[in-house]
Design a protein around this motif. Structure first.
Motif, short mmCIF file in Angstrom:
data_model
loop_
_atom_site.label_atom_id
_atom_site.label_comp_id
_atom_site.label_asym_id
_atom_site.label_seq_id
_atom_site.Cartn_x
_atom_site.Cartn_y
_atom_site.Cartn_z
N LEU A 9 0.87 -1.19 0.00
CA LEU A 9 0.00 0.00 0.00
C LEU A 9 0.90 1.23 0.00
O LEU A 9 1.82 1.32 0.81
CB LEU A 9 -0.85 0.01 1.27
N GLN A 39 0.54 8.75 1.40
CA GLN A 39 1.40 9.89 1.68
C GLN A 39 0.77 10.82 2.71
O GLN A 39 -0.43 11.07 2.66
CB GLN A 39 1.64 10.71 0.42
N ALA A 52 -10.20 11.43 4.58
CA ALA A 52 -11.07 10.57 3.76
C ALA A 52 -10.24 9.77 2.75
O ALA A 52 -10.47 8.58 2.54
CB ALA A 52 -12.11 11.41 3.04
N GLN A 53 -9.28 10.44 2.13
CA GLN A 53 -8.49 9.74 1.12
C GLN A 53 -7.56 8.72 1.74
O GLN A 53 -7.35 7.64 1.20
CB GLN A 53 -7.73 10.76 0.27
N LYS A 88 -8.11 7.10 4.56
CA LYS A 88 -8.94 5.97 5.01
C LYS A 88 -9.36 5.11 3.82
O LYS A 88 -9.38 3.88 3.90
CB LYS A 88 -10.16 6.49 5.76
N ASN A 89 -9.70 5.77 2.73
CA ASN A 89 -10.14 5.04 1.54
C ASN A 89 -9.06 4.06 1.06
O ASN A 89 -9.33 2.90 0.76
CB ASN A 89 -10.45 6.05 0.44
N ARG A 90 -7.83 4.56 1.00
CA ARG A 90 -6.73 3.72 0.53
C ARG A 90 -6.44 2.58 1.50
O ARG A 90 -6.23 1.43 1.10
CB ARG A 90 -5.48 4.58 0.33
N ASP A 146 -8.51 1.27 3.76
CA ASP A 146 -9.63 0.32 3.74
C ASP A 146 -9.55 -0.60 2.51
O ASP A 146 -9.76 -1.81 2.62
CB ASP A 146 -10.98 1.07 3.72
N ALA A 147 -9.26 -0.01 1.36
CA ALA A 147 -9.18 -0.81 0.13
C ALA A 147 -8.06 -1.83 0.22
O ALA A 147 -8.19 -2.97 -0.24
CB ALA A 147 -8.97 0.10 -1.08
N PHE A 148 -6.96 -1.44 0.84
CA PHE A 148 -5.82 -2.35 1.00
C PHE A 148 -6.24 -3.55 1.86
O PHE A 148 -5.96 -4.71 1.53
CB PHE A 148 -4.66 -1.59 1.64
N GLU A 155 -9.30 -4.60 2.40
CA GLU A 155 -10.30 -5.40 1.67
C GLU A 155 -9.59 -6.38 0.74
O GLU A 155 -9.98 -7.55 0.63
CB GLU A 155 -11.23 -4.48 0.88
N ALA A 156 -8.53 -5.89 0.10
CA ALA A 156 -7.79 -6.77 -0.81
C ALA A 156 -7.07 -7.86 -0.02
O ALA A 156 -7.01 -9.02 -0.45
CB ALA A 156 -6.79 -5.96 -1.63
#
Lengths: 408, 273
Positions: free
Chosen positions: A371, A374, A386-387, A389-391, A393-395, A397-398
């Motif tokens: 992941l 920055q 938000a950005q 957390k989004n990254r 969370d997506a990591f 999830e993967a």
């Protein structure tokens, strides 16, 4: 760390010299042998961010004319000096001496600021050839020449400390300090190794940073070694009882880069919320001044040995930063890492260059999920919740999907 | 029709909601501007999608929220990031997809996906919105041309300008600067599209450009972008009528997993494949 602050304040009040030094090459061994207290501006800067005060100092420095792109640590420190040196933890001392290695592009320019403000001497330690691929260069033909070059510089620092303190150099005192560093290094390595257990007994980006701070501030002192012994005993007890750093460890992570101190808790929450624990971090390596690489000073020839170890540990540390792919793969295997988080620092290119490339290489060559995110060390403006957390969370999830598929 | 599920994608500019059955087939959809009130946008989009499908809320077994406003889908059962949802949705639309490019309002995402639509790797633009859908929005505003007409007009360009910035803030002044120099509108517009496409391709390269590539998000409706991406990658680009809803489709598919697995599923990990 409170005691460390009290020591700095007492030195200033009593008119004793204080040295400003850096974590990557503090030369604590020589300074401690003269009983010169060390102030670490990197640590005092990050502490303002943990206390939620870094923006006050950053703004003061920017109002004075420093660019938003400059290292956040530098600007916080400049802001502190511009505003009366009133730090949330105490009164920051004026430096009487600066020890500046060339291990970071910014150190020397930063030192020149104090030189201009206070007229204090700046001692520059020039370490040759550390930014190359050959981590084993300590065995090379050029090593003896480089070692002699560094030893000559150490003798210059000793002469400078003698002038500053009026105290003659005592080589037996240096031996005592170096013996403490030997023990500190051994204990620090053992402590990091404890996190190979499941669950990991500490988080390398939480408790690990406390260990790192103590290792720097108390390097070469009996207090430093004593702390590490107690910490190690505690970790072993946690391992025996099966107590992990977080309540339910689901993912073991390696962090490459440094911490985000302006959002220190939040950063960790993003990972801990998914059951992710940092079992290891590169930060504990280069930020620990090289002691994780194993320092074993030969006390029969202290100055020669000190020069050897400084040269070799800086080479290993920086080969670690710039060419860390093999070290990362080794940690992944030994610490049973599920994924690597690469944390780029907007205001520090030294520790951030090459992170996306390394991430891709690890995924391609070793199938290690990575992941890339920055933010910054101390500049709260460079955090986007938000950005981020989004990254994250997506990591996860993967990672969850990957684990679920592996179970099938 | 069987079991019904829904996905609600609260994006930075638009909110999409979609109702699906267990086949799975898309039964209804809606698309509205997100605005400043995210919860209301999610509620309204869901209501409109239910109406479009001709079903009632009580018939829906599970709802997943996605997008930046996913935590504002207060009636949802769980949240999944739009990265996972676009991956899942793209493979649903085009089963042989290996790479997904989603150019959204403030994010561009390049995703490498597995056969089941699982995320293998992803890369996103930095926190700045340079080169995202917002950049096209800025061009649309500066030139007073509706978004839907930007692509066809750009495709008539004969001599595109070379934009020096993908910064959304500076885009407007550069566009006006080119027009002041007497360059044709379509040439300036094509320059804008090339800038975005180039930036998207560099993200896609980070995860690997391999066919089939599926283009999702609102910008997938832009014909000039699709053509440029095909030229730059050398591969045909999959685009569906449903591309704009891809995140909501993925969310609905995760909702279906959840509904099929039953209420025992974990709030987050349990909804994943």
């Amino acid at each position: 760390m409170e005691q460390w602050w009290q020591g700095l304040e007492a030195a200033e009040e009593e008119g004793r010299p204080v040295a400003n030094v850096f974590v990557m090459g503090s030369l604590a061994e020589i300074l401690a042998s003269f009983d010169i207290p060390m102030s670490f501006p990197e640590i005092t800067s990050l502490q303002t961010a943990v206390r939620g005060k870094s923006m006050d100092y950053l703004t003061a420095a920017e109002d004075y004319g420093y660019s938003p792109d400059i290292c956040g640590y530098v600007k916080v420190d400049v802001g502190l000096h511009l505003t009366g040196r009133d730090h949330p933890n105490g009164k920051l001392p004026k430096p009487s001496l600066v020890v500046s290695p060339n291990t970071c592009n910014t150190y020397i320019k930063w030192s020149e600021i104090w030189e201009r403000i206070y007229g204090c001497p700046v001692y520059v330690l020039d370490l040759p050839g550390w930014r190359g691929t050959a981590a084993g260069r300590a065995d090379g033909e050029d090593f003896e020449r480089d070692r002699a070059y560094v030893e000559g510089q150490l003798r210059e620092l000793i002469a400078l400390c003698e002038r500053l303190t009026g105290t003659p150099f005592d080589i037996d005192r240096l031996r005592d300090v170096m013996a403490e560093v030997n023990e500190l290094s051994d204990l620090y390595q053992q402590l990091i190794a404890e996190n190979r257990h499941h669950p990991a007994p500490f988080d390398a980006m939480l408790e690990g940073l406390n260990y790192m701070g103590i290792a720097n501030a108390y390097r070469g002192t009996p207090e430093g070694s004593a702390f590490m012994r107690v910490a190690l005993e505690e970790l072993r007890e946690r391992v025996r009882l099966g107590i992990g750093a977080i309540p339910e460890e689901k993912y073991r992570l390696l962090l490459i880069g440094t911490a985000c101190y302006s959002h220190f808790r939040r950063f960790l929450e993003l990972f801990h919320g998914w059951g992710g624990v940092f079992a290891h971090s590169e930060y504990m390596s280069f930020g620990g001044g090289g002691i994780d690489k194993g320092i074993a000073y030969d006390l029969d020839r202290p100055l020669e040995s000190l020069a050897e170890q400084i040269l070799s540990s800086s080479q290993k540390c920086f080969s670690g930063i710039f060419f860390s792919q093999d070290w990362q793969a080794d940690v992944v295997r030994k610490w049973d890492i599920d994924g690597i988080c690469y944390h780029g620092i907007k205001s520090c290119r030294t520790v951030s260059t090459g992170l996306p490339d390394t991430r891709e290489w690890q995924m391609r060559e070793h199938d290690i999920p990575g992941l890339f995110i920055q933010s910054d060390l101390v500049d709260a403006r460079l955090w986007s919740d938000a950005q981020m957390k989004n990254r994250v969370d997506a990591f996860f999830e993967a990672l969850a999907s990957r684990k679920a598929q592996a179970r099938r | 029709m069987g079991m019904l599920v829904a996905g609600v994608d609260v994006g930075s500019t638009q909110t999409k909601a979609l109702v699906m059955d267990s086949e799975p087939r898309i039964l209804g959809r809606s698309l509205i501007e997100t605005g400043a009130r995210l919860t209301e946008a999610a509620n309204e989009a869901f209501r409109l999608a239910l109406a479009d499908a001709g079903v009632e809320e009580k018939d829906v077994a599970a709802v997943i929220g996605t997008g930046y406003g996913r935590y504002r889908v207060e009636f949802g059962d769980a949240q999944v990031t739009e990265i996972s949802c676009h991956a899942r949705g793209a493979v649903f639309l085009f089963p042989d997809t290996t790479s997904v490019l989603d150019v959204g309002g403030q994010d561009t995402k390049a995703i490498r996906v597995g056969e089941a639509g699982q995320v293998l790797d992803f890369c996103m633009n930095d926190k700045c919105s340079a080169g995202t859908g917002r950049f096209l929005g800025a061009a649309s505003q500066a030139l007073e041309i509706p978004l839907g007409e930007l692509g066809p007009l750009a495709l008539t360009a004969k001599n595109p300008v070379k934009m020096t910035t993908t910064c959304t803030v500076f885009a407007e002044s550069e566009i006006l600067g080119w027009l002041a120099l007497g360059r044709k509108l379509e040439d300036v517009l094509m320059g804008v599209h090339v800038a975005i496409a180039s930036r998207s391709i560099s993200l896609l390269r980070r995860v690997g450009i391999e066919p089939e590539i599926t283009f999702t998000g609102g910008v997938a409706r832009n014909t000039a972008m699709v053509q440029l991406l095909e030229e730059l990658t050398g591969c045909p680009i999959n685009v569906s009528e449903e591309s704009h809803y891809c995140g909501a489709i993925g969310a609905a598919l995760f909702a279906l997993d959840r509904a099929l697995a039953g209420a025992a599923a974990d709030a987050r990990g349990g909804v994943l494949p």
